[in-house]
Write an enzyme that holds these catalytic residues in place. Structure first.
Site, PDB file in Angstrom:
ATOM      1  N   TYR A 189      11.302  -8.554   4.201  1.00  0.00           N
ATOM      2  CA  TYR A 189      10.880  -7.913   2.944  1.00  0.00           C
ATOM      3  C   TYR A 189      11.976  -8.028   1.889  1.00  0.00           C
ATOM      4  CZ  TYR A 189       8.816  -4.396  -0.135  1.00  0.00           C
ATOM      5  OH  TYR A 189       8.269  -3.726  -1.210  1.00  0.00           O
ATOM      6  N   ASP A 219      -7.129 -13.801  -1.155  1.00  0.00           N
ATOM      7  CA  ASP A 219      -5.947 -13.838  -0.293  1.00  0.00           C
ATOM      8  C   ASP A 219      -4.889 -14.642  -1.042  1.00  0.00           C
ATOM      9  OD1 ASP A 219      -3.976 -14.168   1.578  1.00  0.00           O
ATOM     10  OD2 ASP A 219      -5.255 -15.108   3.097  1.00  0.00           O
ATOM     11  N   VAL A 220      -3.873 -13.975  -1.563  1.00  0.00           N
ATOM     12  CA  VAL A 220      -2.902 -14.674  -2.406  1.00  0.00           C
ATOM     13  C   VAL A 220      -2.081 -15.696  -1.629  1.00  0.00           C
ATOM     14  CG1 VAL A 220      -2.725 -12.786  -4.084  1.00  0.00           C
ATOM     15  CG2 VAL A 220      -1.123 -12.874  -2.141  1.00  0.00           C
ATOM     16  N   ASN A 222       1.400  -7.977  -7.819  1.00  0.00           N
ATOM     17  CA  ASN A 222       1.700  -6.755  -7.094  1.00  0.00           C
ATOM     18  C   ASN A 222       1.460  -6.879  -5.587  1.00  0.00           C
ATOM     19  OD1 ASN A 222       1.896  -3.654  -6.779  1.00  0.00           O
ATOM     20  ND2 ASN A 222      -0.176  -4.116  -6.048  1.00  0.00           N
ATOM     21  N   LYS A 266      11.917 -10.018  -1.790  1.00  0.00           N
ATOM     22  CA  LYS A 266      12.052  -9.280  -3.049  1.00  0.00           C
ATOM     23  C   LYS A 266      13.259  -9.764  -3.855  1.00  0.00           C
ATOM     24  CE  LYS A 266       8.357  -6.868  -2.759  1.00  0.00           C
ATOM     25  NZ  LYS A 266       7.260  -7.105  -3.719  1.00  0.00           N
TER      26      LYS A 266
END
Length: 288
Positions: free
Chosen positions: A193, A98-99, A125, A197
């Site tokens: 999101y 789990d990053v 990613n 990004k």
């Protein structure tokens, strides 16, 4: 080739793997996060086919095991095609991760160190989205969940990768961040999101600058409409800035995977700061 040329070309400093099982040369090592599906899966398999020993990170053990088997087949097929032995080395290692959890990320890189002793390429990613809604209606829990995975997760993995790349011999390596076209311009109702990004673009640049004295290159791939389960809805139609809902074209995710392999294959004296791969007719350039 010098004896210490582990996982890189001693003549040009590249991290390209040089083909599975190449005599006298250990495979370069790549970590791919979000490797259980979609872009991550395609990238991991493409890197394995190019001769990398891949470490697969993702939350779900079962899909990771499937991808590990696929990577191993790709690695061995490439070895057979090259006419070399594929019996040595560990071509694919699945590490449920789990990053967003610092301890889980630490365990991932401990596994890399234990199994391979070095890291040549990190592909950040892993990502998630939030329910589509106007910015004023975004739930704080949804905002934090997206930030934790998309931004903090990439940051944590980058920290561990840089530490390992600075300490290992030969020194250096490459980090490739998945940015998305949303790193440049938003879709409707995508505040969380899009914000993460855009932040990935800043992290990419900061990492490239801080890593430069230590032969650590960092670049970003911005993807537009790669055909995965996540983009299947685009065939039915997605919201446009003018309020309409229209279908959008997609591209084979293999094009993205090949682009990442190209970025990874460069010598560390060369870098691709940003690379965009997108469907030609998708509404991005211009006014839709």
């Amino acid at each position: 080739m010098a004896d210490d040329a582990v996982g890189r070309n001693a003549e040009d400093g590249s991290t390209g793997a040089g083909g599975p099982g190449e005599t006298g040369r250990a495979a370069a090592v790549a970590v791919v996060t979000g490797a259980g599906s979609g872009v991550g899966r395609a990238v991991a398999v493409a890197l394995a086919a190019d001769g990398y020993a891949v470490v697969l990170a993702g939350r779900r053990p079962e899909p990771l095991a499937e991808v590990a088997a696929e990577c191993t087949r790709a690695w061995r097929d490439a070895a057979r095609s090259a006419g070399v032995s594929s019996t040595s080395g560990e071509p694919a290692l699945a590490v449920p991760t789990d990053v967003a959890d610092p301890d889980s990320v630490a365990a991932l890189f401990d596994a890399v160190r234990t199994h391979h002793g070095r890291l040549d390429v990190l592909v950040n990613n892993a990502g998630r989205n939030a329910p589509a809604t106007s910015v004023e209606d975004v739930a704080l829990a949804d905002w934090r969940a997206v930030v934790d995975v998309n931004l903090t997760g990439a940051f944590l993995c980058t920290q561990h990768a840089v530490r390992l790349m600075k300490a290992q011999r030969p020194r250096g390596g490459r980090i490739i961040n998945n940015g998305s076209l949303s790193a440049h311009t938003p879709r409707p109702h995508s505040a969380a999101y899009t914000a993460t990004k855009h932040a990935i673009s800043g992290l990419t640049k900061a990492t490239a600058l801080d890593g430069r004295p230590y032969d650590i290159a960092c670049g970003q791939i911005d993807i537009g409409n790669a055909a995965t389960d996540m983009t299947a809805r685009m065939a039915e139609g997605v919201a446009q800035p003018d309020g309409s809902v229209r279908p959008e074209p997609t591209i084979d995710v293999a094009h993205v995977a090949r682009a990442v392999v190209y970025m990874a294959s460069l010598p560390l004296s060369a870098n691709v700061p940003t690379l965009t791969v997108m469907a030609t007719r998708m509404p991005y350039v211009g006014r839709g």
